[in-house]
Enzyme design. Structure first.
Site, PDB file in Angstrom:
ATOM      1  N   HIS A 155     -11.623  -2.327   9.893  1.00 60.76           N
ATOM      2  CA  HIS A 155     -10.606  -3.212   9.297  1.00 60.76           C
ATOM      3  C   HIS A 155     -10.566  -4.467  10.163  1.00 60.76           C
ATOM      4  CE1 HIS A 155      -6.107  -3.634   7.988  1.00 60.76           C
ATOM      5  NE2 HIS A 155      -6.903  -4.234   7.147  1.00 60.76           N
ATOM      6  N   CYS A 211      -0.037  -8.858  11.074  1.00 63.26           N
ATOM      7  CA  CYS A 211       0.083  -9.049  12.523  1.00 63.26           C
ATOM      8  C   CYS A 211      -0.837 -10.159  13.021  1.00 63.26           C
ATOM      9  CB  CYS A 211      -0.226  -7.760  13.259  1.00 63.26           C
ATOM     10  SG  CYS A 211       1.012  -6.492  12.969  1.00 63.26           S
ATOM     11  N   ARG A 240       1.628  -5.811  16.803  1.00 60.05           N
ATOM     12  CA  ARG A 240       2.938  -6.471  16.888  1.00 60.05           C
ATOM     13  C   ARG A 240       3.743  -5.704  17.936  1.00 60.05           C
ATOM     14  NH1 ARG A 240       6.001  -9.756  13.241  1.00 60.05           N
ATOM     15  NH2 ARG A 240       4.124  -9.903  11.970  1.00 60.05           N
ATOM     16  N   LYS A 283      -3.952 -11.228  11.566  1.00 57.52           N
ATOM     17  CA  LYS A 283      -5.411 -11.132  11.364  1.00 57.52           C
ATOM     18  C   LYS A 283      -5.927 -12.346  10.607  1.00 57.52           C
ATOM     19  CE  LYS A 283      -7.193  -7.281   9.559  1.00 57.52           C
ATOM     20  NZ  LYS A 283      -7.735  -7.409   8.198  1.00 57.52           N
ATOM     21  N   THR A 284      -5.334 -12.600   9.438  1.00 57.25           N
ATOM     22  CA  THR A 284      -5.819 -13.738   8.650  1.00 57.25           C
ATOM     23  C   THR A 284      -5.595 -15.046   9.407  1.00 57.25           C
ATOM     24  OG1 THR A 284      -5.332 -12.527   6.634  1.00 57.25           O
ATOM     25  CG2 THR A 284      -5.695 -14.881   6.399  1.00 57.25           C
ATOM     26  N   SER A 285      -4.439 -15.172  10.056  1.00 58.18           N
ATOM     27  CA  SER A 285      -4.189 -16.462  10.718  1.00 58.18           C
ATOM     28  C   SER A 285      -5.092 -16.648  11.945  1.00 58.18           C
ATOM     29  CB  SER A 285      -2.716 -16.649  11.045  1.00 58.18           C
ATOM     30  OG  SER A 285      -2.283 -15.650  11.911  1.00 58.18           O
ATOM     31  N   LYS A 295      -9.326  -1.473  -0.186  1.00 57.30           N
ATOM     32  CA  LYS A 295      -9.031  -0.424   0.781  1.00 57.30           C
ATOM     33  C   LYS A 295      -9.557   0.946   0.335  1.00 57.30           C
ATOM     34  CE  LYS A 295      -7.515  -2.990   3.946  1.00 57.30           C
ATOM     35  NZ  LYS A 295      -6.784  -4.125   3.607  1.00 57.30           N
ATOM     36  N   ASP A 321     -10.903  -9.440   6.563  1.00 61.09           N
ATOM     37  CA  ASP A 321     -10.330  -8.102   6.371  1.00 61.09           C
ATOM     38  C   ASP A 321     -11.250  -6.924   6.701  1.00 61.09           C
ATOM     39  OD1 ASP A 321      -8.008  -6.647   5.742  1.00 61.09           O
ATOM     40  OD2 ASP A 321      -8.682  -6.278   3.706  1.00 61.09           O
ATOM     41  N   ARG A 363       0.831  -1.196   0.000  1.00 61.62           N
ATOM     42  CA  ARG A 363       0.000   0.000   0.000  1.00 61.62           C
ATOM     43  C   ARG A 363       0.870   1.253   0.000  1.00 61.62           C
ATOM     44  NH1 ARG A 363      -2.371   0.206   4.570  1.00 61.62           N
ATOM     45  NH2 ARG A 363      -2.403  -1.976   5.180  1.00 61.62           N
TER      46      ARG A 363
HETATM   47  C1  SPV Z   1      -3.737  -5.189   4.360  1.00 61.27           C
HETATM   48  O1  SPV Z   1      -2.540  -4.929   4.178  1.00 61.27           O
HETATM   49  O2  SPV Z   1      -4.351  -4.821   5.362  1.00 61.27           O
HETATM   50  C2  SPV Z   1      -4.457  -5.971   3.375  1.00 61.27           C
HETATM   51  C3  SPV Z   1      -3.915  -6.026   2.047  1.00 61.27           C
HETATM   52  O3  SPV Z   1      -5.494  -6.455   3.668  1.00 61.27           O
HETATM   53  S1  SPV Z   1      -4.124  -4.538   1.250  1.00 61.27           S
HETATM   54  O4  SPV Z   1      -5.066  -4.767   0.173  1.00 61.27           O
HETATM   55  O5  SPV Z   1      -2.830  -4.172   0.736  1.00 61.27           O
HETATM   56  O6  SPV Z   1      -4.606  -3.543   2.151  1.00 61.27           O
HETATM   57 MN    MN Z   2      -6.278  -5.450   5.468  1.00 64.11          MN
END
Ligand code: SPV
Ligand code: MN
Length: 620
Positions: free
Chosen positions: A242, A267, A416, A269-271, A223, A284, A80
């Site tokens: 988020h 940090c 983190r 989130k997905t896991s 985003k 997300d 990003r």
């Molecule tokens: C994040 O970095 O929080 C993501 C991927 O979910 S992005 O689309 O780059 O924001």
């Molecule tokens: Mn994200």
């Protein structure tokens, strides 16, 4: 418009009977001047057309495994882009100082200037999506124009189709996203990266994104829509966050409790959403609203996962690893490809099992290759990603698409943080929970451009996307919780706490125990120890959980090291909070009341004991 579209596309556009959509499509095609424009409906043929076009144009290449493709973003467009993302600020509108803004008139002139003719020679895809389940009170319709087939294809995997939703829209509101990857080089990556811009027009519900490809910069629905929805929610009475949404299940209980969780990128989130034994609703972005019974309800506005692939391996992320290594439609981005197979960092191979040549985000690659700045190019980018439909995941919640959303019983907030916060604690009140979220600190990661490992404040993990004054956002949170009859409990987590020797005090998988403990708490099952920073778990409960979940003996020593309250560190953190928000206008008084109360209690404790660190036994 007929200058850009064939009769078929024109018919599809007209069939929406939506004057506003037609006006905007016309306006932006005339601006970006593509060679042609194609309208994509929800039909399987139209969607297959996009999938095939990505391959035909070389924006994606097929891999050995059926359905898998690879896409590359430019070498300097791997995360990003905070620097070039700006909120267009109308005259008289106030914004928190740390939010990147540009005068609206000036910004529009600049970005529309860059976009003038940006799609020259290319095909523009006109797509319609639904943010959130279709036909629900959460739904927001989204119109996307893009000349990147990768963007259009990714959105197909990550969101719900919305052409039919638009047909029903009448003169209702919708968001508009105009994107162009701009001129491309022979690798199909953006040439004019120095002219990249992402300008967010909150008052007009539009985002302009140009000369970039990385999904966090280019995909309107991700985003960019998050920013528009934050603006909308904070001028109404709901929340856009988020946040992940997950179903937490105790191994011995016949029930599932739903939680949301906000964590800065990379940090956990997905896991967390993917912890084995739990169900995933989303990883997300969530919209949260109150219902008539006074519950908090949340929906995932997405339908897929754009996840970090680094460290996805059979031990740490078995569910995702399985999904990524079996045939299905999915896109890899910015990984190493060798003999049509993907490789990434931390995939569970020994060093000598990785290939030493291939193609990656820097083009042809060999081990030891350096970039123009003399930095060694890793085999895959640390922020390399995968894009996959939720429906491909075996742990998908059966009701993930429910129009009413899920009743949320708890929020997680985490960052983190190597030296301050305990692994899990529960807030003493809703206001304290808002405080916990608002004071997340996190060391920076590869998910944004810039140096990794620097401590920064990451309130609600949402500051990168903030488009309203922070005080307004916090007041909206305070009010939202207070208006609920069944207010979710709030938990602060920290998976990254280290000991004095610099080693992590926890295994990555330990988060499973923390979330099950939190689930027990929302169901009224575990006791807890009250400390100034929140309720912390009792040793006996965690010991039983570690035994049940991992068949592991959890020692008093481990517990004591992990759950000691680091009084001096907390007080230092509070000093940083005062510096950060002390001068900010509109921070609600409840926030400062919580702040002062924690500070007073921590200081009293330190005076009484003379100790900078207090073990849990001290509070019992
Ligand atoms: C994040 O970095 O929080 C993501 C991927 O979910 S992005 O689309 O780059 O924001
Ligand atoms: Mn994200």
């Amino acid at each position: 418009m007929s200058r850009f579209m064939d009769a078929e596309s024109l018919r599809k556009l007209k069939a929406l009977s939506n004057r506003k959509v037609e006006e905007q499509v016309t306006r932006f095609l005339e601006l970006c001047k593509p060679a042609k424009a194609t309208v994509i409906t929800d039909s399987p043929e139209d969607i297959a057309y996009v999938r095939q076009l990505a391959i035909d144009l070389g924006e994606e290449a097929s891999l050995k495994m059926r359905g898998h493709t690879i896409h590359y973003d430019g070498y300097y467009d791997q995360a990003r882009d905070k620097e070039n993302t700006r909120v267009l600020l109308p005259e008289g509108m106030k914004m928190t100082e740390t939010i990147n803004t540009i005068d609206r008139e000036e910004g529009l002139e600049e970005v529309l200037g860059i976009m003038d003719g940006a799609m020259g020679g290319k095909e523009c895809l006109v797509r319609f999506f639904s943010l959130g389940p279709t036909g629900s009170r959460f739904t927001i319709c989204a119109l996307q124009l893009t000349d990147s087939v990768y963007v259009a294809h990714s959105e197909d995997i990550l969101y719900r189709n919305g052409y039919e939703e638009f047909r029903k829209l009448g003169d209702g509101e919708f968001f508009t996203f105009v994107h162009s990857a701009g001129e491309l080089d022979e690798r199909n990556t953006t040439v004019n990266v120095d002219d990249r811009r992402i300008y967010v027009d909150v008052v007009d519900g539009k985002v302009y994104s140009v000369n970039n490809q990385y999904a966090g910069n280019s995909l309107g629905l991700k985003k960019l829509a998050l920013r528009l929805a934050i603006y909308k929610a904070n001028h109404e009475d709901w929340l856009t966050e988020h946040m992940l949404i997950m179903g937490v299940k105790h191994p011995d209980k016949d029930r599932v409790s739903y939680f949301t969780g906000a964590y800065p990128s990379a940090c956990g989130k997905t896991s967390t959403a993917m912890i084995p034994g739990m169900t995933i609703v989303g990883d997300d972005i969530a919209y949260l609203r109150t219902d008539e019974e006074g519950n908090c309800r949340a929906v995932n506005i997405e339908a897929g996962v754009f996840g970090i692939i680094r460290d996805v391996n059979p031990v740490d992320d078995p569910v995702i690893y399985e999904a990524l290594t079996t045939p299905r439609e999915m896109i890899f981005s910015n990984v190493l490809i060798h003999e049509d197979k993907p490789y990434w960092l931390g995939m569970g191979l020994d060093e000598d099992e990785y290939p030493t040549t291939g193609i990656n985000h820097g083009g042809e690659w060999h081990k030891g290759k350096k970039d123009e700045e003399g930095n060694e190019i890793p085999l895959a980018h640390p922020n390399a990603r995968y894009t996959i439909r939720l429906q491909e995941l075996e742990n998908l919640d059966p009701d993930w698409d429910d129009k009413e959303g899920h009743v949320i019983q708890g929020f997680f907030y985490g960052g983190r943080d190597s030296d301050t916060n305990v692994p899990i604690s529960e807030s003493l009140s809703w206001a304290h929970g808002v405080y916990m979220g608002a004071t997340i600190e996190s060391e920076t990661t590869s998910a944004t451009l810039g140096k990794a490992g620097v401590r920064s404040s990451s309130p609600m993990a949402v500051m990168d996307f903030m488009v309203v004054p922070f005080g307004l956002y916090l007041s909206n949170h305070m009010r939202f919780g207070s208006s609920l009859k069944n207010c979710p409990r709030v938990f602060s987590t920290n998976y990254f706490i280290k000991g004095e020797d610099g080693r992590y005090l926890n295994e990555k998988v330990d988060k499973k125990v923390w979330v099950i403990w939190a689930e027990g708490r929302v169901q009224g099952e575990y006791g807890a120890i009250e400390t100034p920073i929140g309720y912390i778990p009792k040793y006996e409960d965690l010991r039983a959980l570690f035994r049940r979940v991992f068949d592991k003996e959890y020692t008093v020593e481990e517990y004591t090291r992990q759950f000691s309250v680091r009084v001096d560190k907390y007080l230092e953190k509070q000093d940083r909070i005062e510096k950060l928000y002390g001068d900010e206008e509109g921070i609600p008084e409840e926030f400062w009341a919580v702040h002062r109360s924690i500070k007073k209690r921590l200081k009293e404790l330190r005076e009484k004991t003379g100790e900078p660190v207090l073990p849990p036994s001290h509070f019992q």
